[in-house]
Design a protein around this motif. Sequence first.
Motif, PDB file in Angstrom:
ATOM      1  N   LYS A 152     -48.049 -19.370  42.602  1.00 19.19           N
ATOM      2  CA  LYS A 152     -46.909 -18.885  41.815  1.00 19.19           C
ATOM      3  C   LYS A 152     -45.607 -19.405  42.391  1.00 19.19           C
ATOM      4  CE  LYS A 152     -48.388 -14.855  39.303  1.00 19.19           C
ATOM      5  NZ  LYS A 152     -48.006 -13.554  38.776  1.00 19.19           N
ATOM      6  N   ASN A 194     -49.150  -9.246  40.608  1.00 18.84           N
ATOM      7  CA  ASN A 194     -49.440 -10.689  40.570  1.00 18.84           C
ATOM      8  C   ASN A 194     -50.885 -11.056  40.304  1.00 18.84           C
ATOM      9  OD1 ASN A 194     -47.031 -10.727  42.976  1.00 18.84           O
ATOM     10  ND2 ASN A 194     -46.864 -12.098  41.231  1.00 18.84           N
ATOM     11  N   ASN A 196     -53.430  -9.102  38.700  1.00 16.84           N
ATOM     12  CA  ASN A 196     -54.240  -8.355  37.738  1.00 16.84           C
ATOM     13  C   ASN A 196     -55.337  -9.249  37.181  1.00 16.84           C
ATOM     14  OD1 ASN A 196     -52.825  -5.664  37.348  1.00 16.84           O
ATOM     15  ND2 ASN A 196     -51.127  -7.102  37.150  1.00 16.84           N
ATOM     16  N   VAL A 197     -55.002 -10.510  37.046  1.00 15.53           N
ATOM     17  CA  VAL A 197     -55.978 -11.458  36.500  1.00 15.53           C
ATOM     18  C   VAL A 197     -57.236 -11.529  37.365  1.00 15.53           C
ATOM     19  CG1 VAL A 197     -54.516 -12.952  35.085  1.00 15.53           C
ATOM     20  CG2 VAL A 197     -54.587 -13.296  37.540  1.00 15.53           C
ATOM     21  N   ASN A 224     -47.130 -20.043  36.544  1.00 16.44           N
ATOM     22  CA  ASN A 224     -48.136 -19.269  37.273  1.00 16.44           C
ATOM     23  C   ASN A 224     -49.481 -19.961  37.038  1.00 16.44           C
ATOM     24  OD1 ASN A 224     -46.103 -17.409  37.799  1.00 16.44           O
ATOM     25  ND2 ASN A 224     -46.620 -16.145  36.023  1.00 16.44           N
ATOM     26  N   HIS A 226     -53.471 -20.564  37.718  1.00 16.36           N
ATOM     27  CA  HIS A 226     -54.719 -19.937  38.176  1.00 16.36           C
ATOM     28  C   HIS A 226     -55.876 -20.909  37.959  1.00 16.36           C
ATOM     29  CE1 HIS A 226     -52.415 -16.218  38.083  1.00 16.36           C
ATOM     30  NE2 HIS A 226     -52.162 -16.398  36.804  1.00 16.36           N
ATOM     31  N   ASN A 243     -49.497 -20.800  33.317  1.00 15.35           N
ATOM     32  CA  ASN A 243     -48.753 -19.897  32.442  1.00 15.35           C
ATOM     33  C   ASN A 243     -47.248 -20.075  32.583  1.00 15.35           C
ATOM     34  OD1 ASN A 243     -51.016 -18.569  31.424  1.00 15.35           O
ATOM     35  ND2 ASN A 243     -51.150 -17.273  33.249  1.00 15.35           N
ATOM     36  N   LYS A 250     -42.851 -12.641  37.029  1.00 18.14           N
ATOM     37  CA  LYS A 250     -44.208 -12.380  37.551  1.00 18.14           C
ATOM     38  C   LYS A 250     -45.261 -12.489  36.446  1.00 18.14           C
ATOM     39  CE  LYS A 250     -42.732  -9.091  41.122  1.00 18.14           C
ATOM     40  NZ  LYS A 250     -41.279  -9.271  41.007  1.00 18.14           N
ATOM     41  N   GLY A 252     -46.936 -13.971  32.952  1.00 17.48           N
ATOM     42  CA  GLY A 252     -47.057 -15.109  32.050  1.00 17.48           C
ATOM     43  C   GLY A 252     -46.876 -14.680  30.600  1.00 17.48           C
TER      44      GLY A 252
HETATM   45  O1  LIG Z   1     -49.005 -13.736  34.538  1.00 16.64           O
HETATM   46  C1  LIG Z   1     -49.786 -14.197  35.376  1.00 16.64           C
HETATM   47  O2  LIG Z   1     -49.948 -15.415  35.550  1.00 16.64           O
HETATM   48  C2  LIG Z   1     -50.664 -13.306  36.167  1.00 16.64           C
HETATM   49  C3  LIG Z   1     -50.104 -12.051  36.625  1.00 16.64           C
HETATM   50  O3  LIG Z   1     -48.919 -11.870  36.751  1.00 16.64           O
HETATM   51  C4  LIG Z   1     -51.038 -10.979  36.984  1.00 16.64           C
HETATM   52  O4  LIG Z   1     -52.240 -11.198  36.963  1.00 16.64           O
HETATM   53  O5  LIG Z   1     -50.574  -9.875  37.258  1.00 16.64           O
END
Ligand SMILES: O=C([O-])CC(=O)C(=O)O
Length: 274
Positions: A152, A194, A196-197, A224, A226, A243, A250, A252
């Motif tokens: 990030k 950050n 949650n994914v 962002n 992943h 994203n 924070k 996407g």
């Molecule tokens: O938006 C994103 O790339 C992921 C994010 O913040 C999360 O998982 O909380």
Amino acid sequence: MTDQKASNELRVAIAGLGSIGTKIATALDQGIEGLALSAVAVRDPAKHQAFLNGLHRTPKVLPIDQLGEAADIVVECAPSSQLRAIVEPAVRRGRSAVVVSVGGLLDNFDLVDLARAKGGRILVPTGALIGLDAVNAAAVGTIHSVKMVTRKPIDGLKGAPFIVENNIDIDNLREPLKLFEGSAREAAKGFPANVNVAVALSLAGIGPDRTQIHVWADPTVTRNVHRIEVEADSARFSMGIENIPSENPKTGLITALSVIALLRKQRATLCVGT
Ligand SMILES: O=C([O-])CC(=O)C(=O)O
Ligand SMILES: NC(=O)C1=CN([C@@H]2O[C@H](COP(=O)(O)OP(=O)(O)OC[C@H]3O[C@@H](n4cnc5c(N)ncnc54)[C@H](O)[C@@H]3O)[C@@H](O)[C@H]2O)C=CC1
């Protein structure tokens, strides 16, 4: 709008009108087949009055713990600290709760048992991630490993408890720095806004203790990012998503769209993807 159902429309309530919640409210107001926005919960009603006045059908403004009285589906879009206060009363009434602060579920997993006992449901959208359909499918067989790397931009990580507690200076970084390596469960504690994914990925697959994640602060990226590697008995797959941050750096932009896509499926005649 009353508490009574005017038709067989599913009533949807939104908890939190921030980056994600306002986009979902707007989409519902513009029309999603078979769904209607019935209520919202906000921390500061005055701040959201102009937005609410601009909607075609003004929803009720209710306290977060009363949304389940006015809705069939309660969408949680608030900080994870509020998750229990939003989800518990909803599933206790047998409602469905869509949870975006999915990291917060790990410390409140009894809500899944409560929902089961009361006929409620907890729905976790793919959110800012990709490919949870494939992970779900692979988990019907045997998944050997799930590894994820998150990068990030600095603005998207500022204030994360892991960074604050370890006194890490990310403001002056000139090259990428690996901040964290460990399980999705531990990552969710250190980076609640950050990763949650990673928790959603873990719940689709092999759980928060076996899902591994690296978190990087990366001044060279503007998105962002992943990347995920899954090794299973049915398939090996790699997935990646970059994203564009929303007005909340924070979060996407695709996160709200994922929830809207999930809501569309609730009453859609043609549903594609799992
Ligand atoms: O938006 C994103 O790339 C992921 C994010 O913040 C999360 O998982 O909380
Ligand atoms: N599942 C996923 O893929 C992703 C999940 N998220 C998570 O989604 C959640 C929401 O994200 P954003 O919309 O970007 O956050 P945001 O900070 O833009 O919005 C949160 C809103 O909740 C409101 N709020 C706070 N306490 C409240 C209360 N007691 N009652 C009602 N409203 C309250 C705030 O005033 C704010 O408007 C966060 O927990 C975030 O970490 C973010 C990105 C991806």
